[in-house]
Design a protein around this motif. Structure first.
Motif, PDB file in Angstrom:
ATOM      1  N   GLN A   1       0.821  -1.209   0.000  1.00  0.00           N
ATOM      2  CA  GLN A   1       0.000   0.000   0.000  1.00  0.00           C
ATOM      3  C   GLN A   1       0.858   1.262   0.000  1.00  0.00           C
ATOM      4  N   ALA A   2       1.960   1.231   0.749  1.00  0.00           N
ATOM      5  CA  ALA A   2       2.860   2.389   0.763  1.00  0.00           C
ATOM      6  C   ALA A   2       3.491   2.594  -0.613  1.00  0.00           C
ATOM      7  N   TYR A   3       3.834   1.493  -1.271  1.00  0.00           N
ATOM      8  CA  TYR A   3       4.389   1.576  -2.625  1.00  0.00           C
ATOM      9  C   TYR A   3       3.373   2.202  -3.578  1.00  0.00           C
ATOM     10  N   LEU A   4       2.119   1.728  -3.520  1.00  0.00           N
ATOM     11  CA  LEU A   4       1.084   2.259  -4.403  1.00  0.00           C
ATOM     12  C   LEU A   4       0.859   3.747  -4.176  1.00  0.00           C
ATOM     13  N   THR A   5       0.924   4.163  -2.924  1.00  0.00           N
ATOM     14  CA  THR A   5       0.720   5.574  -2.594  1.00  0.00           C
ATOM     15  C   THR A   5       1.757   6.461  -3.275  1.00  0.00           C
TER      16      THR A   5
ATOM     17  N   ARG B   1      -2.273   3.987 -10.531  1.00  0.00           N
ATOM     18  CA  ARG B   1      -3.189   3.244  -9.661  1.00  0.00           C
ATOM     19  C   ARG B   1      -4.523   2.987 -10.362  1.00  0.00           C
ATOM     20  N   LYS B   2      -4.982   3.964 -11.113  1.00  0.00           N
ATOM     21  CA  LYS B   2      -6.239   3.793 -11.846  1.00  0.00           C
ATOM     22  C   LYS B   2      -6.102   2.710 -12.913  1.00  0.00           C
ATOM     23  N   THR B   3      -4.987   2.728 -13.633  1.00  0.00           N
ATOM     24  CA  THR B   3      -4.739   1.712 -14.666  1.00  0.00           C
ATOM     25  C   THR B   3      -4.713   0.318 -14.060  1.00  0.00           C
ATOM     26  N   LEU B   4      -4.057   0.183 -12.913  1.00  0.00           N
ATOM     27  CA  LEU B   4      -3.956  -1.121 -12.256  1.00  0.00           C
ATOM     28  C   LEU B   4      -5.335  -1.620 -11.818  1.00  0.00           C
ATOM     29  N   ARG B   5      -6.161  -0.725 -11.297  1.00  0.00           N
ATOM     30  CA  ARG B   5      -7.530  -1.114 -10.909  1.00  0.00           C
ATOM     31  C   ARG B   5      -8.337  -1.547 -12.128  1.00  0.00           C
ATOM     32  N   ASN B   6      -8.203  -0.806 -13.217  1.00  0.00           N
ATOM     33  CA  ASN B   6      -8.951  -1.143 -14.429  1.00  0.00           C
ATOM     34  C   ASN B   6      -8.530  -2.497 -14.993  1.00  0.00           C
ATOM     35  N   VAL B   7      -7.226  -2.768 -14.969  1.00  0.00           N
ATOM     36  CA  VAL B   7      -6.723  -4.060 -15.446  1.00  0.00           C
ATOM     37  C   VAL B   7      -7.290  -5.193 -14.599  1.00  0.00           C
ATOM     38  N   THR B   8      -7.273  -5.008 -13.282  1.00  0.00           N
ATOM     39  CA  THR B   8      -7.796  -6.034 -12.372  1.00  0.00           C
ATOM     40  C   THR B   8      -9.276  -6.289 -12.632  1.00  0.00           C
ATOM     41  N   ASN B   9     -10.046  -5.225 -12.756  1.00  0.00           N
ATOM     42  CA  ASN B   9     -11.489  -5.371 -12.992  1.00  0.00           C
ATOM     43  C   ASN B   9     -11.774  -6.035 -14.332  1.00  0.00           C
ATOM     44  N   ARG B  10     -11.049  -5.626 -15.364  1.00  0.00           N
ATOM     45  CA  ARG B  10     -11.280  -6.169 -16.703  1.00  0.00           C
ATOM     46  C   ARG B  10     -10.950  -7.657 -16.761  1.00  0.00           C
ATOM     47  N   LEU B  11      -9.831  -8.043 -16.152  1.00  0.00           N
ATOM     48  CA  LEU B  11      -9.415  -9.444 -16.222  1.00  0.00           C
ATOM     49  C   LEU B  11     -10.326 -10.340 -15.382  1.00  0.00           C
ATOM     50  N   THR B  12     -10.679  -9.901 -14.185  1.00  0.00           N
ATOM     51  CA  THR B  12     -11.501 -10.751 -13.312  1.00  0.00           C
ATOM     52  C   THR B  12     -12.932 -10.884 -13.829  1.00  0.00           C
ATOM     53  N   ARG B  13     -13.377  -9.936 -14.660  1.00  0.00           N
ATOM     54  CA  ARG B  13     -14.705 -10.079 -15.269  1.00  0.00           C
ATOM     55  C   ARG B  13     -14.728 -11.170 -16.342  1.00  0.00           C
ATOM     56  N   CYS B  14     -13.540 -11.538 -16.835  1.00  0.00           N
ATOM     57  CA  CYS B  14     -13.455 -12.540 -17.908  1.00  0.00           C
ATOM     58  C   CYS B  14     -13.471 -13.972 -17.383  1.00  0.00           C
ATOM     59  N   GLY B  15     -13.335 -14.144 -16.076  1.00  0.00           N
ATOM     60  CA  GLY B  15     -13.324 -15.491 -15.515  1.00  0.00           C
ATOM     61  C   GLY B  15     -12.627 -15.525 -14.169  1.00  0.00           C
TER      62      GLY B  15
ATOM     63  N   ILE C   1       2.500 -10.375  -8.244  1.00  0.00           N
ATOM     64  CA  ILE C   1       3.845 -10.776  -7.819  1.00  0.00           C
ATOM     65  C   ILE C   1       4.410  -9.777  -6.817  1.00  0.00           C
ATOM     66  N   LEU C   2       4.300  -8.492  -7.133  1.00  0.00           N
ATOM     67  CA  LEU C   2       4.837  -7.462  -6.240  1.00  0.00           C
ATOM     68  C   LEU C   2       4.083  -7.420  -4.917  1.00  0.00           C
ATOM     69  N   LYS C   3       2.787  -7.583  -4.972  1.00  0.00           N
ATOM     70  CA  LYS C   3       1.991  -7.595  -3.744  1.00  0.00           C
ATOM     71  C   LYS C   3       2.487  -8.694  -2.801  1.00  0.00           C
ATOM     72  N   ASP C   4       2.781  -9.856  -3.363  1.00  0.00           N
ATOM     73  CA  ASP C   4       3.284 -10.974  -2.563  1.00  0.00           C
ATOM     74  C   ASP C   4       4.692 -10.698  -2.044  1.00  0.00           C
ATOM     75  N   LEU C   5       5.543 -10.099  -2.879  1.00  0.00           N
ATOM     76  CA  LEU C   5       6.933  -9.848  -2.482  1.00  0.00           C
ATOM     77  C   LEU C   5       7.035  -8.789  -1.387  1.00  0.00           C
ATOM     78  N   PHE C   6       6.187  -7.768  -1.439  1.00  0.00           N
ATOM     79  CA  PHE C   6       6.215  -6.742  -0.395  1.00  0.00           C
ATOM     80  C   PHE C   6       5.862  -7.323   0.976  1.00  0.00           C
ATOM     81  N   ALA C   7       5.134  -8.426   0.979  1.00  0.00           N
ATOM     82  CA  ALA C   7       4.760  -9.075   2.244  1.00  0.00           C
ATOM     83  C   ALA C   7       5.764 -10.147   2.657  1.00  0.00           C
TER      84      ALA C   7
END
Length: 381
Positions: free
Chosen positions: A174-178, A185-199, A306-312
């Motif tokens: 979250q600190a990285y995204l900030t 951040r908007k592009t990343l949200r749009n990519v997530t929404n678009r891909l998860t709507r496909c399956g 991948i990055l979300k997992d690595l930051f943790a």
């Protein structure tokens, strides 16, 4: 100091224990300098190259190992016998294994003298690429080249050859995204929404021998469907490159260093990343996605996961790998620099190339001075 030239593969293989002892005690104990990594690389590229590993000993103790080979290159358009590292496209950093103590610099000086005297007939150009900018190897070469330039009047140069984007993992996701832009951040949200709507999207990580078979099948499946396949540069475009990854994942000493991350959509692999875990750093070797899913940006989605997992995790750095592809600049501005050392030998072809380099340097300097002199003065009269 005593210097041994190893030109037989059996002697190279038998050197493993001493090689690893020196690597683990050196300044950069990177996996990319390990005997196992170099062995896998050599297995793929050995057909058109000649093994030349130089071992420097001081009172029977190994203080330097130079993992090199002889190859044929072309320069302007002169064919040259070139001495270089055992280099593979997937290698992220290269260098000498050098003892940390005071004998290291002496060993490097002795090796350069040996190459310029005892082995002078074998090569015209010495090329050492992907050397970390702040490593002992780089510093030793700066000093060694300067000394030999004075003593033997050889021509040599050292320049930045590669850059690698990286992200320090010293904060939270979250600190990285900030810190990134609103647009990112908007592009990343749009990519997530678009891909998860496909399956149903699922990210799976494979590591260790028990996971090799499934990991390789899915990795090669994505590679076959990537845009790189049409261009002939995919993993699956070359049987030897496929075998390289099989050897890396199946090796007793290498399997735990390799991770394959797969993005699946409704159970079908559509994107992948092959990683090397090297101490606290995770390197991205290969990233691919199935071209027919390009409109939903599976590579971007997988990169974020991948990055979300690595930051943790406990890792300290994520390295995108050599090369500044455009997409990497979306994620970070930080760069590591790698150097390329070139030494021109006193052979006829080496002298011709060295002379050409000297004249090019003078011309570049003259043009720079001329451009500077043409800049209008801003001083008030």
């Amino acid at each position: 100091m005593n210097i041994e030239c190893i030109d037989k593969e059996s002697a190279f293989l038998s050197l493993r224990t001493q090689w690893e002892d020196l690597r683990l005690a050196s300044e950069i104990p990177s996996f990319f300098l390990s005997h196992d990594w170099v062995r896998c690389c050599w297995e793929e590229i050995k057909l058109n190259n000649v093994l030349r590993i130089f071992v420097v000993r001081k009172q029977e103790r190994i203080v330097l190992i130079a993992p090199c080979m002889l190859t044929r290159t072309f320069r302007k358009p002169i064919p040259l016998n070139t001495l270089c590292f055992i280099m593979h496209p997937e290698t992220q950093i290269a260098g000498f294994l050098i003892s940390r103590d005071s004998s290291g610099r002496g060993a490097l000086t002795a090796l350069l003298h040996y190459l310029l005297t005892m082995k002078r007939r074998e090569w015209s150009l010495l090329v050492l690429d992907k050397v970390p900018n702040h490593s002992l190897t780089a510093r030793f070469f700066r000093e060694g080249i300067e000394e030999d330039n004075v003593q033997q009047q050889i021509c040599a140069n050292l320049d930045i050859s590669h850059e690698a984007a990286f992200i320090s993992l010293d904060k939270t996701w979250q600190a990285y995204l900030t810190e990134r832009s609103v647009r990112f951040r908007k592009t990343l949200r749009n990519v997530t929404n678009r891909l998860t709507r496909c399956g149903h999207a699922q990210v799976k990580m494979y590591q260790g021998k028990s996971a090799v078979k499934e990991a390789i099948e899915k990795l090669f499946a994505v590679s076959n469907e990537s845009w790189k396949a049409a261009d002939g540069i995919a993993i699956t475009s070359c049987d030897k490159r496929m075998q390289f990854f099989r050897d890396l994942m199946n090796g007793e000493e290498t399997t735990d260093r390799v991770r394959v991350v797969i993005l699946e959509l409704d159970g079908k692999p559509i994107a992948s990343e092959t990683q090397i875990v090297d101490g606290g750093t995770v390197y991205a070797l290969r990233s691919d996605y199935a071209d027919r899913y390009a409109s939903i940006s599976p590579g971007t989605y997988l990169q974020g996961e991948i990055l979300k997992d690595l930051f943790a995790s406990s890792h300290t750095e994520y390295n995108f790998g050599v090369g500044l592809n455009a997409y990497k600049s979306h994620w970070t501005e930080a760069r590591h620099q790698l150097l390329r050392v070139e030494v021109y030998n006193q052979t006829l072809r080496g002298r011709l190339l060295g002379t050409a380099y000297r004249w090019e340097s003078k011309i570049r300097h003259f043009r720079g001075v001329r451009r500077l002199s043409q800049v209008p003065s801003t001083r008030e009269e």
